[in-house]
Design a protein around this motif. Structure first.
Motif, mmCIF file in Angstrom:
data_model
loop_
_atom_site.group_PDB
_atom_site.id
_atom_site.type_symbol
_atom_site.label_atom_id
_atom_site.label_comp_id
_atom_site.label_asym_id
_atom_site.label_seq_id
_atom_site.Cartn_x
_atom_site.Cartn_y
_atom_site.Cartn_z
ATOM 1 N N SER A 180 -0.311 -9.456 10.599
ATOM 2 C CA SER A 180 -0.856 -9.480 9.249
ATOM 3 C C SER A 180 -0.045 -8.579 8.332
ATOM 4 N N GLY A 181 -0.169 -8.823 7.033
ATOM 5 C CA GLY A 181 0.496 -7.957 6.069
ATOM 6 C C GLY A 181 0.007 -6.526 6.169
ATOM 7 N N THR A 182 -1.268 -6.352 6.504
ATOM 8 C CA THR A 182 -1.812 -4.998 6.656
ATOM 9 C C THR A 182 -1.164 -4.280 7.830
ATOM 10 N N ALA A 183 -0.992 -4.980 8.953
ATOM 11 C CA ALA A 183 -0.358 -4.367 10.121
ATOM 12 C C ALA A 183 1.081 -3.971 9.820
ATOM 13 N N TRP A 211 0.668 -11.025 17.250
ATOM 14 C CA TRP A 211 -0.748 -10.707 17.111
ATOM 15 C C TRP A 211 -1.186 -9.721 18.187
ATOM 16 N N ARG A 263 2.340 -3.265 6.804
ATOM 17 C CA ARG A 263 2.309 -2.117 5.894
ATOM 18 C C ARG A 263 2.005 -0.826 6.638
ATOM 19 N N LYS A 264 1.035 -0.875 7.529
ATOM 20 C CA LYS A 264 0.688 0.324 8.295
ATOM 21 C C LYS A 264 1.853 0.777 9.167
ATOM 22 N N GLN A 298 -0.017 -6.299 17.322
ATOM 23 C CA GLN A 298 -0.908 -5.793 16.274
ATOM 24 C C GLN A 298 -2.201 -5.262 16.884
ATOM 25 N N ASP A 323 4.210 2.549 7.045
ATOM 26 C CA ASP A 323 3.648 3.866 6.721
ATOM 27 C C ASP A 323 3.883 4.852 7.861
ATOM 28 N N GLN A 330 -1.497 -1.902 18.233
ATOM 29 C CA GLN A 330 -1.418 -0.962 17.107
ATOM 30 C C GLN A 330 -2.800 -0.449 16.731
ATOM 31 N N ALA A 331 -3.775 -1.318 16.739
ATOM 32 C CA ALA A 331 -5.114 -0.973 16.266
ATOM 33 C C ALA A 331 -5.968 -0.288 17.326
ATOM 34 N N ARG A 361 -1.426 2.944 13.044
ATOM 35 C CA ARG A 361 -0.217 2.558 12.296
ATOM 36 C C ARG A 361 0.972 2.328 13.233
#
Length: 415
Positions: free
Chosen positions: A46-49, A358, A51-52, A361, A55, A364-365, A373
Motif C-alpha cells: 500500500s501507499g501507506t506502507a 503484501w 511512506r512508512k 507489508q 519514513d 512491517q506492521a 515502519r
C-alpha cells in the motif's frame, strides 16, 4: 493484464510462476478471516506502507546528524540488536541511496546525495587510500575530531565495493555530478586490480580482502553478478568498452555456475578458485542473475527459488535465505523475488509479486521489535543462512530499501 485475470478464482491457472508456491501463498499463509478482509493483497504494497518505510529510512539517516552533515544510518534497530549495535554496512547504505533515487522527490535526491558524499568521504579518507570502501562504519562516531574514519569492519569485500559503485553510478546518472562517477571508477579500478582472477578457470572476480587484509581467493556468484552489473553501468556512462568486456567476463563466471538440470545457480567456488561450492544454495544469486541480465537462461532460477525456498513463519509467507533453513522468512530475499517476478512478467508473476509484497507489508506492521515502519530482516529470530550467520527480526535499512525497490518496480542493477 485485465482485472479478470487477477481475480482469485483464476489462481489455479497461473503457469508462469511455480504453481506449488502460488498454492502455498494463497492457501495457508493467513487465517481465512484476515485473507477475506484484506483485498489489498491484490495491489501489493500500500501507499501507506511505502511512506512508512521511507519514513524509517529518513529516521535512521537523521539519527546522528541532519541537513548536509556527512553521516551513515544504523543498519539494524531494536530486537536482538537492541541499542548497542550501531554499525552501518556499506551494502545497506548503497541500497538506501538506490531506494531514495527510485522515488526521487527533491528531498530524496538531496538525502541520497549527502549519503553518496559520505561514501566518497570514506573512500578519500581511507587509511590505505587505494579506492576501496570498507564493509561497515560506525554511525555514532563516523569521524573523530582529527577526521579519522571510525571503521566498523575493515574488510573490503568485492560485492560491497560493487554495490557502493552501483549507488555512485546511479547518483551520477541522476545528478550529473562528476564526483560520483569519479568515485565509482575508483571502486571499479580497485575491484579490477585486486580481485580479477584470469589464471584459475572458471575465470572471474574473487572475494576481495578480509578484515586483516588477506586475499579472499574464493569466487562468489553473487559478487560476480554485482561486478557485471556495475561494470555494465560504467560502460554505458563512460563509453569505455573495456568495462563492457570486463562485465562480460564477470557474467561468464555466473553462467558457468548454472546447473543445467534445474536452472539454479551454485554459490561459487571454494578458496581454490576452481572447485564448485554446492552447499548451501542461496536465494540472492538466483533472482539477482535475472535482474542483472534479464537473460532468459535465468528465468528458471527464479522459479527454483519459489519451488525450493518457500517459507512461512510468524503470520507471513515468502522465501528463505538458502536451502539450509526454510523455517523462517527472509524478508529481503522475498523482496528480491517480488522484483524479479515483476521483471520476468510471465503469466501469474505480477499477481504473485503483489502477494509477496503484501506479506512483507504484514511483517512491517506486526514484527514485535518493529516500529510499524521498518522491515525486519527475518520473520523471527535465528534464521540460519547456512554460511555461519543468523538473521533476526530486527528492522533493517537494507531490507526496507529492497522492499521499496520492489514496491516501486525499480531494478537497481540497471540504469
Amino acid at each position: 493484464m485485465s482485472e479478470d485475470a487477477l481475480a482469485p478464482h483464476r489462481r489455479t491457472l497461473l503457469v508462469g510462476a511455480s504453481s506449488a508456491f502460488t498454492a502455498f501463498l494463497t492457501g495457508a499463509m493467513l487465517p481465512s478471516p484476515a485473507w477475506a478482509a484484506a483485498p489489498a493483497w491484490m495491489r501489493g504494497a500500500s501507499g501507506t506502507a511505502v511512506r512508512k518505510a521511507f519514513d524509517f529510512l529518513a529516521a535512521r539517516f537523521d539519527e546522528y546528524g541532519s541537513g548536509a552533515a556527512l553521516r551513515v544510518p544504523r543498519s539494524y534497530t531494536g530486537g536482538f540488536f537492541g541499542t548497542t549495535f550501531v554499525s552501518s554496512f556499506v551494502y545497506d547504505d548503497a541500497l538506501v541511496i538506490l531506494a531514495w533515487l527510485a522515488r526521487a522527490t527533491a528531498e530524496d535526491v538531496e538525502r541520497a546525495t549527502v549519503l553518496g558524499d559520505t561514501l566518497l568521504y570514506a573512500q578519500r579518507h581511507d587509511p590505505i587510500g587505494d579506492g576501496r570502501t570498507r564493509a561497515s562504519y560506525q554511525p555514532d562516531s563516523f569521524t573523530t575530531l582529527d577526521g579519522t574514519l571510525d571503521i566498523g569492519s575493515p574488510a573490503a569485500y568485492t560485492g560491497n565495493q560493487a554495490w557502493a559503485g552501483i549507488a555512485l553510478a546511479h547518483l551520477y546518472a541522476r545528478t550529473g555530478q562528476p564526483r560520483f562517477l569519479t568515485g565509482a571508477l575508483r571502486e571499479a579500478t580497485w575491484i579490477q586490480e585486486h580481485t580479477w582472477d584470469g589464471a584459475r578457470a572458471p575465470y572471474g572476480y574473487t572475494g576481495g580482502r578480509g578484515a586483516t587484509g588477506q586475499p579472499l581467493t574464493f569466487k562468489a556468484t553473487e559478487h560476480n553478478i554485482d561486478v557485471g552489473a556495475f561494470f555494465t553501468m560504467l560502460a554505458r556512462l563512460t563509453g569505455d568498452h573495456g568495462w563492457r568486456a570486463r562485465a562480460g567476463a564477470a557474467f561468464a563466471f555466473v553462467a558457468a555456475m548454472r546447473d543445467r538440470a534445474d536452472g539454479h545457480l551454485w554459490t561459487g567456488t571454494d578458496p581454490d578458485g576452481v572447485t564448485t561450492n554446492r552447499a548451501p544454495i542461496p536465494e540472492d544469486v538466483q533472482t539477482w542473475a535475472y535482474l542483472a541480465t534479464l537473460d532468459d537462461r535465468y528465468r528458471r532460477s527464479v522459479t527454483w527459488v519459489l519451488d525450493r525456498l518457500a517459507a512461512r513463519d510468524a503470520g507471513v509467507a515468502g522465501v528463505s535465505f538458502s536451502d539450509a533453513d526454510v523455517s523462517k522468512v527472509w524478508l529481503e530475499g522475498t523482496a528480491h523475488t517480488a522484483l524479479a517476478l515483476r521483471a520476468r512478467a510471465a503469466k501469474g508473476d505480477t499477481l504473485l509479486a503483489r502477494r509477496l509484497l503484501w506479506n512483507i507489508q504484514q511483517a512491517q506492521a506486526t514484527t514485535p521489535a518493529g516500529d510499524g515502519r521498518g522491515i525486519p530482516a527475518a520473520s523471527s529470530d535465528g534464521l540460519d543462512t547456512g554460511f555461519g550467520d543468523l538473521y533476526y527480526a530486527s528492522p533493517h535499512t537494507g531490507t526496507t530499501a529492497w522492499f521499496l525497490l520492489a514496491a516501486l518496480d525499480s531494478n537497481p542493477f540497471r540504469i
